[in-house]
Enzyme design. Structure first.
Site, PDB file in Angstrom:
ATOM      1  N   ALA A  62       0.864  -1.182   0.000  1.00 37.56           N
ATOM      2  CA  ALA A  62       0.000   0.000   0.000  1.00 37.56           C
ATOM      3  C   ALA A  62       0.899   1.230   0.000  1.00 37.56           C
ATOM      4  CB  ALA A  62      -0.858  -0.014   1.259  1.00 37.56           C
ATOM      5  N   GLY A 101       0.344  -5.180   0.554  1.00 37.84           N
ATOM      6  CA  GLY A 101      -0.757  -5.094  -0.403  1.00 37.84           C
ATOM      7  C   GLY A 101      -0.360  -5.585  -1.788  1.00 37.84           C
ATOM      8  N   GLU A 104      -0.678  -9.240  -1.569  1.00 30.09           N
ATOM      9  CA  GLU A 104      -2.123  -9.515  -1.451  1.00 30.09           C
ATOM     10  C   GLU A 104      -2.807  -9.393  -2.813  1.00 30.09           C
ATOM     11  OE1 GLU A 104      -2.517  -6.622   1.839  1.00 30.09           O
ATOM     12  OE2 GLU A 104      -3.687  -8.187   2.832  1.00 30.09           O
ATOM     13  N   GLU A 124       3.612  -6.084   7.064  1.00 29.14           N
ATOM     14  CA  GLU A 124       2.793  -5.064   7.731  1.00 29.14           C
ATOM     15  C   GLU A 124       3.080  -4.957   9.226  1.00 29.14           C
ATOM     16  OE1 GLU A 124       1.733  -7.070   5.358  1.00 29.14           O
ATOM     17  OE2 GLU A 124       0.289  -6.065   4.062  1.00 29.14           O
ATOM     18  N   MET A 305      35.203  -4.468  19.603  1.00 31.34           N
ATOM     19  CA  MET A 305      34.566  -3.793  18.474  1.00 31.34           C
ATOM     20  C   MET A 305      35.235  -4.132  17.143  1.00 31.34           C
ATOM     21  SD  MET A 305      32.011  -2.366  19.692  1.00 31.34           S
ATOM     22  CE  MET A 305      31.418  -1.351  18.361  1.00 31.34           C
TER      23      MET A 305
HETATM   24  N1  3HC Z   1       4.590   3.428   0.279  1.00 30.52           N
HETATM   25  C1  3HC Z   1       5.097   4.641   0.010  1.00 30.52           C
HETATM   26  N2  3HC Z   1       6.405   4.850  -0.231  1.00 30.52           N
HETATM   27  C2  3HC Z   1       7.216   3.793  -0.194  1.00 30.52           C
HETATM   28  C3  3HC Z   1       6.743   2.494   0.084  1.00 30.52           C
HETATM   29  C4  3HC Z   1       5.361   2.333   0.315  1.00 30.52           C
HETATM   30  N3  3HC Z   1       4.834   1.121   0.573  1.00 30.52           N
HETATM   31  N4  3HC Z   1       7.784   1.646   0.046  1.00 30.52           N
HETATM   32  C5  3HC Z   1       8.869   2.375  -0.237  1.00 30.52           C
HETATM   33  N5  3HC Z   1       8.527   3.661  -0.383  1.00 30.52           N
HETATM   34  C6  3HC Z   1       9.423   4.789  -0.746  1.00 30.52           C
HETATM   35  C7  3HC Z   1      10.483   5.022   0.321  1.00 30.52           C
HETATM   36  O1  3HC Z   1      10.003   5.882   1.327  1.00 30.52           O
HETATM   37  C8  3HC Z   1      11.598   5.638  -0.489  1.00 30.52           C
HETATM   38  O2  3HC Z   1      11.277   6.987  -0.681  1.00 30.52           O
HETATM   39  P1  3HC Z   1      12.438   8.095  -0.779  1.00 30.52           P
HETATM   40  O3  3HC Z   1      13.284   7.688  -1.940  1.00 30.52           O
HETATM   41  O4  3HC Z   1      11.703   9.358  -0.965  1.00 30.52           O
HETATM   42  O5  3HC Z   1      13.182   8.015   0.529  1.00 30.52           O
HETATM   43  C9  3HC Z   1      11.479   4.943  -1.851  1.00 30.52           C
HETATM   44  O6  3HC Z   1      10.153   4.381  -1.890  1.00 30.52           O
HETATM   45  C10 3HC Z   1      12.452   3.796  -2.040  1.00 30.52           C
HETATM   46  O7  3HC Z   1      12.359   2.941  -0.903  1.00 30.52           O
HETATM   47  P2  3HC Z   1      13.668   2.305  -0.223  1.00 30.52           P
HETATM   48  O8  3HC Z   1      14.707   3.349  -0.039  1.00 30.52           O
HETATM   49  O9  3HC Z   1      13.201   1.562   0.963  1.00 30.52           O
HETATM   50  O10 3HC Z   1      14.132   1.327  -1.378  1.00 30.52           O
HETATM   51  P3  3HC Z   1      14.782  -0.110  -1.272  1.00 30.52           P
HETATM   52  O11 3HC Z   1      15.036  -0.527  -2.674  1.00 30.52           O
HETATM   53  O12 3HC Z   1      15.895  -0.106  -0.291  1.00 30.52           O
HETATM   54  O13 3HC Z   1      13.648  -1.058  -0.650  1.00 30.52           O
HETATM   55  C11 3HC Z   1      11.455  -1.993  -0.452  1.00 30.52           C
HETATM   56  C12 3HC Z   1      12.497  -1.307  -1.376  1.00 30.52           C
HETATM   57  C13 3HC Z   1      11.977  -3.366  -0.022  1.00 30.52           C
HETATM   58  C14 3HC Z   1      10.191  -2.129  -1.219  1.00 30.52           C
HETATM   59  C15 3HC Z   1      11.260  -1.126   0.823  1.00 30.52           C
HETATM   60  O14 3HC Z   1      10.982   0.195   0.412  1.00 30.52           O
HETATM   61  C16 3HC Z   1      10.107  -1.558   1.684  1.00 30.52           C
HETATM   62  O15 3HC Z   1      10.265  -2.460   2.479  1.00 30.52           O
HETATM   63  N6  3HC Z   1       8.955  -0.890   1.559  1.00 30.52           N
HETATM   64  C17 3HC Z   1       7.809  -1.087   2.420  1.00 30.52           C
HETATM   65  C18 3HC Z   1       7.109  -2.369   2.139  1.00 30.52           C
HETATM   66  C19 3HC Z   1       5.921  -2.502   3.036  1.00 30.52           C
HETATM   67  O16 3HC Z   1       5.994  -2.297   4.233  1.00 30.52           O
HETATM   68  N7  3HC Z   1       4.794  -2.850   2.462  1.00 30.52           N
HETATM   69  C20 3HC Z   1       3.584  -3.006   3.200  1.00 30.52           C
HETATM   70  C21 3HC Z   1       2.868  -1.704   3.261  1.00 30.52           C
HETATM   71  S1  3HC Z   1       1.427  -1.765   4.267  1.00 30.52           S
HETATM   72  C22 3HC Z   1       0.293  -2.555   3.288  1.00 30.52           C
HETATM   73  O17 3HC Z   1       0.577  -2.958   2.215  1.00 30.52           O
HETATM   74  C23 3HC Z   1      -1.069  -2.667   3.872  1.00 30.52           C
HETATM   75  C24 3HC Z   1      -1.932  -3.626   3.124  1.00 30.52           C
HETATM   76  O18 3HC Z   1      -1.944  -4.841   3.786  1.00 30.52           O
HETATM   77  C25 3HC Z   1      -3.317  -3.124   2.985  1.00 30.52           C
HETATM   78  P1  NAI Z   2      39.067  -3.457  23.368  1.00 28.75           P
HETATM   79  O1  NAI Z   2      39.920  -3.131  24.527  1.00 28.75           O
HETATM   80  O2  NAI Z   2      38.203  -4.666  23.401  1.00 28.75           O
HETATM   81  O3  NAI Z   2      39.949  -3.564  22.055  1.00 28.75           O
HETATM   82  C1  NAI Z   2      40.950  -2.645  21.711  1.00 28.75           C
HETATM   83  C2  NAI Z   2      41.993  -3.390  20.891  1.00 28.75           C
HETATM   84  O4  NAI Z   2      42.878  -2.449  20.307  1.00 28.75           O
HETATM   85  C3  NAI Z   2      42.848  -4.346  21.718  1.00 28.75           C
HETATM   86  O5  NAI Z   2      42.716  -5.646  21.168  1.00 28.75           O
HETATM   87  C4  NAI Z   2      44.259  -3.787  21.574  1.00 28.75           C
HETATM   88  O6  NAI Z   2      45.232  -4.818  21.500  1.00 28.75           O
HETATM   89  C5  NAI Z   2      44.161  -3.030  20.274  1.00 28.75           C
HETATM   90  N1  NAI Z   2      45.142  -1.941  20.167  1.00 28.75           N
HETATM   91  C6  NAI Z   2      45.481  -1.067  21.102  1.00 28.75           C
HETATM   92  N2  NAI Z   2      46.393  -0.189  20.595  1.00 28.75           N
HETATM   93  C7  NAI Z   2      46.608  -0.545  19.325  1.00 28.75           C
HETATM   94  C8  NAI Z   2      47.416  -0.033  18.278  1.00 28.75           C
HETATM   95  N3  NAI Z   2      48.192   1.010  18.468  1.00 28.75           N
HETATM   96  N4  NAI Z   2      47.382  -0.666  17.073  1.00 28.75           N
HETATM   97  C9  NAI Z   2      46.591  -1.723  16.889  1.00 28.75           C
HETATM   98  N5  NAI Z   2      45.795  -2.252  17.832  1.00 28.75           N
HETATM   99  C10 NAI Z   2      45.809  -1.656  19.044  1.00 28.75           C
HETATM  100  O7  NAI Z   2      38.188  -2.147  23.100  1.00 28.75           O
HETATM  101  P2  NAI Z   2      36.771  -2.036  22.384  1.00 28.75           P
HETATM  102  O8  NAI Z   2      35.704  -2.193  23.382  1.00 28.75           O
HETATM  103  O9  NAI Z   2      36.795  -2.860  21.172  1.00 28.75           O
HETATM  104  O10 NAI Z   2      36.769  -0.488  21.980  1.00 28.75           O
HETATM  105  C11 NAI Z   2      37.507  -0.010  20.880  1.00 28.75           C
HETATM  106  C12 NAI Z   2      36.993   1.346  20.508  1.00 28.75           C
HETATM  107  O11 NAI Z   2      35.620   1.242  20.164  1.00 28.75           O
HETATM  108  C13 NAI Z   2      37.055   2.390  21.617  1.00 28.75           C
HETATM  109  O12 NAI Z   2      37.352   3.633  21.058  1.00 28.75           O
HETATM  110  C14 NAI Z   2      35.648   2.372  22.204  1.00 28.75           C
HETATM  111  O13 NAI Z   2      35.279   3.580  22.793  1.00 28.75           O
HETATM  112  C15 NAI Z   2      34.849   2.144  20.936  1.00 28.75           C
HETATM  113  N6  NAI Z   2      33.532   1.571  21.154  1.00 28.75           N
HETATM  114  C16 NAI Z   2      33.343   0.567  22.063  1.00 28.75           C
HETATM  115  C17 NAI Z   2      32.083   0.023  22.249  1.00 28.75           C
HETATM  116  C18 NAI Z   2      31.872  -1.102  23.212  1.00 28.75           C
HETATM  117  O14 NAI Z   2      30.719  -1.370  23.571  1.00 28.75           O
HETATM  118  N7  NAI Z   2      32.904  -1.798  23.649  1.00 28.75           N
HETATM  119  C19 NAI Z   2      30.918   0.521  21.494  1.00 28.75           C
HETATM  120  C20 NAI Z   2      31.239   1.511  20.494  1.00 28.75           C
HETATM  121  C21 NAI Z   2      32.498   2.027  20.364  1.00 28.75           C
END
Ligand code: 3HC
Ligand code: NAI
Length: 704
Positions: A62, A101, A104, A124, A305
């Site tokens: 839709a 839709g 559907e 949906e 990370m």
């Molecule tokens: N209605 C209005 N606009 C829609 C839309 C929809 N159903 N689906 C996508 N669009 C728009 C997006 O907002 C986007 O607009 P923008 O370019 O201005 O940002 C553009 O279309 C392109 O969409 P995406 O960036 O998401 O494109 P992708 O290629 O990455 O993904 C898609 C395509 C998989 C079709 C994804 O858009 C999607 O999942 N759409 C929604 C599908 C959905 O939820 N359908 C069910 C609707 S509810 C329904 O059908 C009720 C019925 O049971 C009666």
């Molecule tokens: P971590 O301590 O698990 O890993 C850090 C790694 O970096 C270690 O393995 C260490 O050996 C390596 N390291 C240190 N100095 C180095 C160097 N000079 N060259 C190469 N490797 C080196 O830390 P974590 O949690 O992975 O965090 C890493 C970064 O990501 C930080 O900046 C943190 O703030 C950010 N971050 C962490 C999140 C979390 O939930 N843990 C979420 C989002 C971001």
């Protein structure tokens, strides 16, 4: 002739082509066009009709932009009734994604075929809705009750092969040539004298289900659906398919659909759908901004990370070099990556061959010289500014010109990091969330000097690896972690005022958060905040003990959280289930007494407001400072980075729903009652609340 629906007759086959870019959504013009064409075709020389779409996909559903507006005739169910009642056989021919839709519409046709790459589904539920044009009734008749429930409640698309297996497709075409394949299929049906197969004529045997099936299903679902109403209504609609004749089942389904359409939950989830797509757009970036080619990536630091980030690229088929400080550290990091993949294989989420393929894309190194030719580097070393700057100096020295240098830092200043390089225009933040290979959010952090090209490329790379991107400017903690400060602070202060950890987390979880704030601290490890506080104190900052004393005491007792088996809670060593701990409650009382804070009974309403108002207030500051582009971007950060419930639409949407004056007055009231300095309303919040406006209206006015 409609502008979005074309018709042509090729020999005895009438071809209906829908052409409504970008995704052939079922707008009013399309519905009317389809109705007119099918009605007219009843009288021409065609012996069968083929319904297909131009462009990248079959009808994707839709037109969501029409929801919430006055209904316009004809409705989709009216059009589908005409299709199903057609005297001429109609074949739906699908490519791309036939969703909602759209699917559907295909289900109301007499036969369904699709190219092998097509996907079909009823998503949906992800918009807080249920299929409102016969999907619940027809899928149940074709695929059976159990499969229908799973398909409609999960909302995930099925491949053409899976759909055929479930009887939802009659024919998977031999290749991707949709038009030719579909015409040939329709001809075969005509030549073989195929009957008009109407799904409504299929009967369901209610006796085939075990007694109490739906009641039991609902019980299990309550756990899974976490406060969402759509899944429950889907069960009701599917049950109606079993117990009512088709025409009554359709009416029941439509009533439930309309109930959901007008529900706050669906409004919130539709907001998230559009906000997610909008967040990908950077307002001041020209549409023709060139992109850099990213073929090979490096990740520096293979810890929690870094390993996860490397997996994101390998999963998307992009080769990645993982650089560690020593060969031992590298082996440890790669070991964790291997273990993560092996777990996925064990759980049947990936085949052994896929795992090998992905592992082959990850190369380890302990030598910066190996990064000379990479196109993008993501630094994920310890959260220490000096170490990070040292890494960036080295990267600047070895990486080729044009390589993008990104930091995964949670808090450090990207501009200061960029300043140690000779190419600040190529430096930005790419902030992943833990676990990086699972969490959908990527905060792209724009430095003062980051070039348009680099920003646009980072957003595109994020999408390539399946992330949902939101842009942030530089500030301490960027959008997400900065907002979290006030939320976490209040969680702690509520304990001193008399709430228990279970009460605080319970209120947040009942609201819909995946985990309450204290349980999240236990999961992340209480030592992380402890070390951060130590660093701030070492730098001369004086911290308010009421914001952290219990957390610090827990760390000093060795209660670091889940990893130590105890933190705010005790954790069962086997199941990891959390249990309240009287020892922690006594500790809280002791600290409250020491600080002279009288403890009292705290209502759920107070807990809810004290947790979420600071989040909203900080969001308002982030907007007025231009850190986030729009309120919707903040909502995306919270829904995809912090498991804020999509059914509440994110903190800023939620604030608009409850009314900004409620939030503003609440903040003023807490300031007076609690006497804390933290309750200062953001100027933007105050201004919007006083003028009866909302974040959405403020954003719309800025766009005009
Ligand atoms: N209605 C209005 N606009 C829609 C839309 C929809 N159903 N689906 C996508 N669009 C728009 C997006 O907002 C986007 O607009 P923008 O370019 O201005 O940002 C553009 O279309 C392109 O969409 P995406 O960036 O998401 O494109 P992708 O290629 O990455 O993904 C898609 C395509 C998989 C079709 C994804 O858009 C999607 O999942 N759409 C929604 C599908 C959905 O939820 N359908 C069910 C609707 S509810 C329904 O059908 C009720 C019925 O049971 C009666
Ligand atoms: P971590 O301590 O698990 O890993 C850090 C790694 O970096 C270690 O393995 C260490 O050996 C390596 N390291 C240190 N100095 C180095 C160097 N000079 N060259 C190469 N490797 C080196 O830390 P974590 O949690 O992975 O965090 C890493 C970064 O990501 C930080 O900046 C943190 O703030 C950010 N971050 C962490 C999140 C979390 O939930 N843990 C979420 C989002 C971001």
């Amino acid at each position: 002739m409609s502008s979005v629906v074309r018709y042509e007759l090729i020999d005895n086959i009438g071809i209906i082509t829908i052409d409504n870019p970008p995704v052939n959504a079922l707008s009013q013009a399309l519905r009317q066009g389809l109705l007119d064409v099918v009605t007219a075709a009843q009288k021409d020389a065609s012996e069968a009709l083929v319904l297909l779409c131009a462009g990248r996909t079959f009808i994707a559903g839709a037109d969501i932009t029409e929801f919430g507006k006055p209904p316009q005739s004809p409705s989709l169910p009216e059009v589908l009734a005409v299709l199903e009642n057609s005297r001429k056989l109609i074949v739906a021919a699908m490519h791309g994604t036939a969703l909602g839709g759209g699917f559907e519409t295909a289900l109301a046709c007499h036969y369904r075929c699709a190219v092998p790459s097509a996907h079909v589904g009823l998503p949906e539920v992800k918009l807080g809705l249920l299929p409102g044009a016969g999907g619940t009734q027809r899928v149940t008749r074709l695929a059976g009750v159990k499969a229908a429930l799973e398909i409609i409640i999960n909302g995930n698309p099925l491949s053409a092969a899976e759909a055929a297996e479930l009887n939802l497709l009659d024919e998977v075409l031999p290749d991707e040539n949709l038009r030719e394949g579909a015409i040939a299929y329709a001809r075969d049906l005509v030549d073989s004298g195929a009957l008009l197969k109407r799904v409504r004529d299929i009967s369901i045997d209610p006796g085939a289900l075990e007694p109490g099936f739906f009641a039991n299903y609902r019980l299990r679902l309550a756990e899974r659906a976490r406060g969402q109403i759509a899944p429950d209504r889907i069960v009701t609609a599917v049950e109606a398919a079993v117990t009512l004749p088709m025409e009554h089942g359709l009416i029941r389904e439509r009533d439930l659909f309309l109930e959901l359409l007008h529900s706050p939950q669906s409004r919130a989830m539709r907001h998230i759908f559009f906000a997610e797509r909008e967040a990908a757009k950077i307002r001041d970036l020209p549409a023709d901004t060139p992109l850099r080619d990213i073929r090979h990536v490096a990740v520096v630091g293979g810890g929690t990370m870094g390993g996860g980030i490397a997996m994101c690229f390998a999963n998307a088929g992009i080769p990645v070099t993982l650089l560690e400080i020593s060969s031992e550290a590298l082996e440890r990091g790669l070991g964790i990556v291997r273990k993560n993949y092996a777990t996925s294989v064990q759980k049947g989420r990936m085949s052994e061959a896929e795992m090998q393929q992905r592992l082959q894309l990850i190369t380890g190194s302990a030598d910066y010289a190996d990064l000379a030719q990479v196109d993008l580097v993501i630094e994920a070393v310890f959260e220490n500014p000096d170490i990070k700057k040292d890494v960036f100096r080295r990267l600047d020295a070895v990486c080729k010109s044009g390589a993008i240098l990104a930091s995964n830092t949670s808090y450090q200043n990207i501009d200061e990091i960029a300043a140690v390089t000779s190419r600040p225009q190529d430096v930005l933040g790419m902030h992943f969330f833990s676990p990086a290979n699972v969490m959908k959010l990527l905060e792209v952090v724009r430095g003062e000097k980051t070039s348009h090209e680099v920003l646009a490329t980072a957003m595109q790379v994020g999408r390539r690896i399946g992330k949902i991107c939101a842009l942030s400017r530089v500030c301490y903690g960027f959008i997400g972690n900065r907002m979290l400060t006030g939320y976490a602070r209040q969680a702690h202060m509520l304990l001193l005022d008399g709430a228990t950890p279970a009460q605080v987390d319970g209120v947040a979880e009942d609201f819909g958060m995946a985990m309450g704030p204290l349980a999240v601290s236990d999961l992340a490890g209480l030592d992380i905040g402890y070390k951060a506080r130590q660093a701030r104190e070492a730098a001369g900052e004086v911290l308010d003990p009421a914001t952290h004393c219990v957390a610090s005491a827990l760390v000093e007792m060795g209660r670091l959280g889940q990893k130590a088996g105890a933190g705010y809670y005790r954790y069962d060593p086997q199941t990891r289930a959390r249990q309240s701990d009287p020892q922690v409650e006594a500790l809280i009382r002791e600290h409250a007494a020491r600080l002279g804070i009288p403890q009292r009974e705290i209502s759920r309403e107070e807990i809810l407001a004290r947790l979420f108002y600071p989040l909203i207030n900080e969001g308002a500051r982030i907007l007025e400072e231009g850190i986030a582009q729009r309120p919707g971007d903040i909502d995306i950060v919270y829904v995809y980075g912090y498991a804020f419930p999509a059914a509440k639409g994110g903190p800023m949407f939620h604030a608009d729903e409850i009314g900004l004056s409620t939030v503003y007055e609440g903040i003023l009231r807490f300031g007076l009652e609690l006497g804390e300095t933290y309750w200062q309303p953001a100027p933007l919040l105050a201004q919007l609340a006083r003028s009866g406006s909302s974040f959405a209206q403020w954003d719309a006015a800025r766009r005009d």
